[in-house]
Design a protein around this motif. Structure first.
Motif, short mmCIF file in Angstrom:
data_model
loop_
_atom_site.label_atom_id
_atom_site.label_comp_id
_atom_site.label_asym_id
_atom_site.label_seq_id
_atom_site.Cartn_x
_atom_site.Cartn_y
_atom_site.Cartn_z
N LEU A 120 0.83 -1.20 0.00
CA LEU A 120 0.00 0.00 0.00
C LEU A 120 0.87 1.25 0.00
N ILE A 121 0.55 2.21 -0.85
CA ILE A 121 1.26 3.49 -0.87
C ILE A 121 0.26 4.64 -0.84
N ASP A 122 0.72 5.78 -0.40
CA ASP A 122 -0.15 6.93 -0.26
C ASP A 122 -0.13 7.79 -1.52
N SER A 123 -0.64 9.01 -1.42
CA SER A 123 -0.69 9.92 -2.57
C SER A 123 -0.28 11.31 -2.10
N ARG A 124 -0.36 12.30 -3.00
CA ARG A 124 -0.08 13.68 -2.63
C ARG A 124 -1.34 14.41 -2.16
N LYS A 125 -2.42 13.69 -1.96
CA LYS A 125 -3.67 14.29 -1.49
C LYS A 125 -3.63 14.36 0.03
N THR A 126 -2.86 15.32 0.50
CA THR A 126 -2.65 15.52 1.93
C THR A 126 -3.11 16.92 2.33
N THR A 127 -3.21 17.16 3.62
CA THR A 127 -3.58 18.48 4.11
C THR A 127 -2.45 19.46 3.84
N PRO A 128 -2.72 20.58 3.16
CA PRO A 128 -1.64 21.54 2.90
C PRO A 128 -0.91 21.93 4.18
N GLY A 129 0.42 21.84 4.12
CA GLY A 129 1.23 22.17 5.28
C GLY A 129 1.56 20.97 6.17
N LEU A 130 0.81 19.88 6.02
CA LEU A 130 1.01 18.72 6.89
C LEU A 130 1.52 17.49 6.15
N ARG A 131 1.91 17.63 4.89
CA ARG A 131 2.28 16.45 4.10
C ARG A 131 3.39 15.64 4.77
N MET A 132 4.45 16.30 5.20
CA MET A 132 5.57 15.59 5.80
C MET A 132 5.11 14.71 6.96
N LEU A 133 4.26 15.25 7.81
CA LEU A 133 3.82 14.52 8.99
C LEU A 133 2.75 13.48 8.65
N GLU A 134 1.87 13.79 7.72
CA GLU A 134 0.84 12.82 7.34
C GLU A 134 1.46 11.62 6.64
N LYS A 135 2.47 11.85 5.84
CA LYS A 135 3.16 10.72 5.20
C LYS A 135 3.95 9.91 6.23
#
Length: 278
Positions: free
Chosen positions: A128-143
């Motif tokens: 399973l892999i994620d995408s770039r559909k993350t909360t702006p500003g929180l990508r580093m932490l959400e990934k």
């Protein structure tokens, strides 16, 4: 996987947003010399993510606080588990409380959601892999939270690899032309992926020698056929409309990766609280 320097910059923004001019409640009610001891605890079972970030929030606001992290990211905890213990200025702890809780609740939620998808494809070769559909500003932490839940990261940003999609192909005229243009200046250690909507495009991408072929919104039968066409010569990713109830048959087609935005966009925050230590 996050950078402490960048995280501190984010924490400064979060605290400034929440505090405003001052924490009027603690300033009017609690003496500046009053001390307290508190615990962040899980009010439901969860996979831990962001516990060090939550701890950094308290220390960033008041370096004199004593903060003890009692669990590790990626660890499964039961309801009632103590995650972080904080001692020191009662004013400081209560002012930073909500910011610390907010980020950890969000990240644990992503880890929980990721783990559900990972479990659903267990026993297959798919990851399973994620995408770039993350909360702006929180990508580093959400990934980072996705990693805590057992998933893998796709590109961290647009500079992390070449992804040729339908609009790129339309501009260039064909997959072959798009790949040729990209390869002219592609960094030598950077991978190139092409999004394919149908089997003809899979054949074209395979001929062009790309590193990864993405099967976008294809039927399970077409995915199975695409895997047979590729014969292990390159990696195959399935994407588009992936849900928990549909992911297992997709994984069983033989694809290498399955990407979904659901783990970040549909994650439900975990219930975590801050209580006075006993």
């Amino acid at each position: 996987m996050y950078d402490p320097f960048l995280t501190d910059r984010l924490i400064d923004q979060w605290l400034a947003e929440d505090i405003g001019g001052c924490d009027l409640t603690v300033q009017t009610m609690i003496d500046k010399d009053e001390r307290g001891a508190f615990c962040m605890n899980a009010r439901e079972a969860a996979i831990v993510a962001g516990v060090d970030v939550a701890a950094r929030v308290f220390k960033r606001y008041d370096p004199s606080l004593e903060v003890d992290v009692l669990v590790a990211d990626g660890e499964r905890v039961e309801r009632g588990a103590i995650l972080v213990a904080v001692k020191g200025s009662a004013r400081s702890v209560l002012t930073a409380e909500r910011t610390a809780l907010n980020i950890m609740q969000r990240l644990c939620g992503i880890a929980n959601e990721t783990a559900k998808y990972v479990e659903a494809i267990a026993g297959t070769q798919a990851r399973l892999i994620d995408s770039r559909k993350t909360t702006p500003g929180l990508r580093m932490l959400e990934k980072h939270a996705v990693l805590c839940g057992g998933g893998l990261n796709h590109r961290l940003g647009l500079d992390g690899g070449v992804m040729i999609k339908d609009n790129h192909i339309a501009v260039c005229g064909s997959i072959e032309a798009a790949v040729a243009r990209a390869r002219r200046s592609l960094p030598v250690l950077t991978k190139l992926e092409v999004e394919c909507d149908h089997l003809e495009q899979v054949a074209q991408a395979l001929k062009a020698g790309v590193d990864v072929i993405m099967l976008d919104n294809m039927s399970v039968s077409d995915m199975r056929q695409a895997v047979r066409m590729v014969e292990g010569r390159t990696k195959v990713e399935a994407s588009g409309g992936i849900r928990l109830e549909t992911i297992r048959p997709i994984a069983e087609t033989g694809v290498d990766y399955i990407s979904t935005s659901r783990v970040t966009q549909a994650a439900i925050a975990v219930d975590i609280g801050l209580d006075e230590a006993r």
